[in-house]
Design a protein around this motif. Structure first.
Motif, short mmCIF file in Angstrom:
data_model
loop_
_atom_site.label_atom_id
_atom_site.label_comp_id
_atom_site.label_asym_id
_atom_site.label_seq_id
_atom_site.Cartn_x
_atom_site.Cartn_y
_atom_site.Cartn_z
N GLY A 162 8.87 9.93 90.89
CA GLY A 162 9.17 10.00 92.31
C GLY A 162 10.34 10.89 92.63
N LEU A 163 10.46 12.03 91.96
CA LEU A 163 11.57 12.95 92.19
C LEU A 163 11.19 13.97 93.26
CD1 LEU A 163 12.58 13.65 88.47
CD2 LEU A 163 13.31 11.79 89.97
N PRO A 164 12.15 14.43 94.06
CA PRO A 164 11.85 15.41 95.10
C PRO A 164 11.45 16.75 94.48
CG PRO A 164 13.97 14.32 95.50
CD PRO A 164 13.55 13.95 94.12
N PRO A 165 10.35 17.36 94.93
CA PRO A 165 9.92 18.66 94.38
C PRO A 165 10.98 19.74 94.48
CG PRO A 165 8.15 17.67 95.67
CD PRO A 165 9.37 16.82 95.90
N GLU A 166 11.85 19.66 95.50
CA GLU A 166 12.88 20.68 95.64
C GLU A 166 13.92 20.62 94.51
OE1 GLU A 166 13.88 17.36 98.67
OE2 GLU A 166 12.09 18.39 97.89
N ASP A 167 13.88 19.55 93.71
CA ASP A 167 14.81 19.43 92.59
C ASP A 167 14.23 19.97 91.28
OD1 ASP A 167 16.46 18.14 94.36
OD2 ASP A 167 16.08 16.13 93.58
N PHE A 168 12.97 20.34 91.27
CA PHE A 168 12.31 20.68 90.01
C PHE A 168 12.92 21.89 89.31
CE2 PHE A 168 7.99 18.61 91.34
CZ PHE A 168 8.61 17.37 91.30
N ASP A 169 13.24 22.94 90.08
CA ASP A 169 13.82 24.13 89.46
C ASP A 169 15.17 23.83 88.82
OD1 ASP A 169 11.64 25.66 90.13
OD2 ASP A 169 12.58 26.62 91.86
#
Length: 417
Positions: A169-176
């Motif tokens: 459940g992590l925000p996609p904007e944190d993936f990079d």
């Protein structure tokens, strides 16, 4: 150069030269002859800086399975000289994770979460992996057009972080950010990291601690049905001090993410590179898609995402006839072991029809917790590429990061036409 296991005399310059060549671009592209040369020196080869390199399959498997050989835990690291690589922030932070814990601490952590990626979890994740794999291949086709596209960046790096990010459940904007921090922290686990690499690892581990402690704090404040909230509830039954429980969940969440991203991204991109060099195997597999799981195992055997792990002797031991004193380290060369001809006939040949045996995920209590998830992602992606992109091919040599432990292709240009 070699007379017997216990009386071997090896010129350290030979070992240094082979390891230096393994780090080079040519060695990264084709390490197998160099591993064969190391195996010729013996199953257990003295390392020039101390300790031993273990090259044979049987000896590596013994080290990984036996409780006599321990992970580099806090007790071992505390005995190293202050100011050494083992006293860096990145090294100290890893002391809390499963990869460096030994029983009984390791047993307690593993039992707290049971089998993280059990069959039910994998069945739940499969539709997400299938959807994301197709979306990423759509993006690859878009970028390729009439030119070429970077498979490593557009697919290999993305599928693992999106999968584990969705699961947690992590925000996609944190993936990079998570990808960048994960790759940098891996230097702390390299065989002979440079000072620059250790500084990068220290910076990354501080970023990872900040990110995951904040994540755990948010889930503590607003618990839900997500995985991390479940881990918090589990630890609250084991540990009366909530601060201690939160620290355990922090270490677990961070470890699962960095382990999933670093190794699986390497597996996915290496898989494409390997099949491109063996087009007859790819053609056969396209006609026999039921063999995809066996093909994934052969990729793992042939070129695993992790080429080296380290253990130390819990007492005075003998390995393949070589005395190893208490506290001394041994480095298991997993890829060399996977190509040991005494274990795998015709080991230098990539053959998806074989039932591959390998130790690429380790053995014993430290067997990779995310092995089943990595297999799922690789299998789904391979099947999807075979079906959708029959013309996929590599159009330029990969760019490798010069590492000895964690394999990483940083760029793999491909065409889809």
């Amino acid at each position: 150069m070699q007379s017997s296991a216990s009386t071997t005399v090896i010129d350290s310059r030979t070992v240094v030269a082979l390891l230096s060549r393994l780090r080079s671009m040519a060695g990264q592209a084709d390490p197998l002859p160099l591993y064969a040369s190391l195996r010729e020196l013996g199953d257990v080869v003295p390392a020039p800086w101390g300790g031993y390199l273990v090259t044979g399959h049987r000896s590596c498997d013994e080290v990984l399975r036996s409780p006599d050989w321990l992970a580099l835990d806090q007790a071992w690291r505390a005995q190293r000289a202050e100011g050494s690589r083992w006293s860096t922030p990145s090294s100290r932070e890893l002391e809390q994770t499963l990869v460096t814990l030994n029983p009984p601490q390791h047993t307690r952590i593993r039992r707290s979460v049971n089998n993280i990626f059990d069959r039910g979890t994998l069945d739940t994740l499969r539709p997400t992996v299938e959807r994301v794999a197709n979306e990423l291949l759509d993006t690859l086709v878009e970028h390729a057009g009439d030119a070429d596209a970077d498979f490593a960046e557009l697919v290999g790096e993305q599928l693992p972080v999106v999968t584990v990010g969705h699961w947690l459940g992590l925000p996609p904007e944190d993936f990079d950010l998570l990808r960048a921090l994960t790759h940098a922290q891996a230097y702390a686990q390299e065989l002979l990291p440079t000072k620059r690499q250790l500084r990068a690892a220290d910076h990354a581990i501080r970023g990872l601690r900040e990110y995951f402690t904040a994540l755990v704090a948010r889930r503590r404040a607003e618990p839900g049905d997500d995985v991390i909230s479940g881990w918090l509830r589990a630890w609250d039954t084991l540990e009366p001090d909530r601060a201690v429980a939160d620290e355990h969940v922090y270490a677990l969440a961070m470890f699962v993410v960095i382990a999933s991203l670093e190794t699986t991204s390497a597996l996915l991109t290496t898989m494409v590179w390997t099949f491109d060099r063996h087009p007859e195997q790819r053609s056969w597999l396209r006609e026999h898609p039921a063999a995809v799981p066996d093909a994934v195992e052969e990729v793992l055997r042939y070129d695993p995402p992790l080429h080296l792990t380290t253990r130390y002797a819990s007492r005075d031991l003998v390995l393949a006839g070589v005395p190893v004193p208490r506290g001394e380290v041994v480095h298991t060369l997993l890829c060399a072991a996977n190509h040991d001809p005494s274990e795998t006939p015709d080991a230098h040949t990539f053959d998806v029809t074989r039932r591959a045996r390998h130790i690429s995920f380790g053995s014993g209590i430290h067997y990779c917790v995310g092995a089943s998830l990595a297999r799922l992602e690789a299998g789904v992606l391979l099947e999807t590429m075979l079906r959708r992109l029959p013309a996929l091919r590599v159009v330029a040599p990969p760019t490798w990061e010069p590492r000895l432990a964690f394999r990483r292709i940083t760029r793999l240009p491909v065409s889809v036409r």
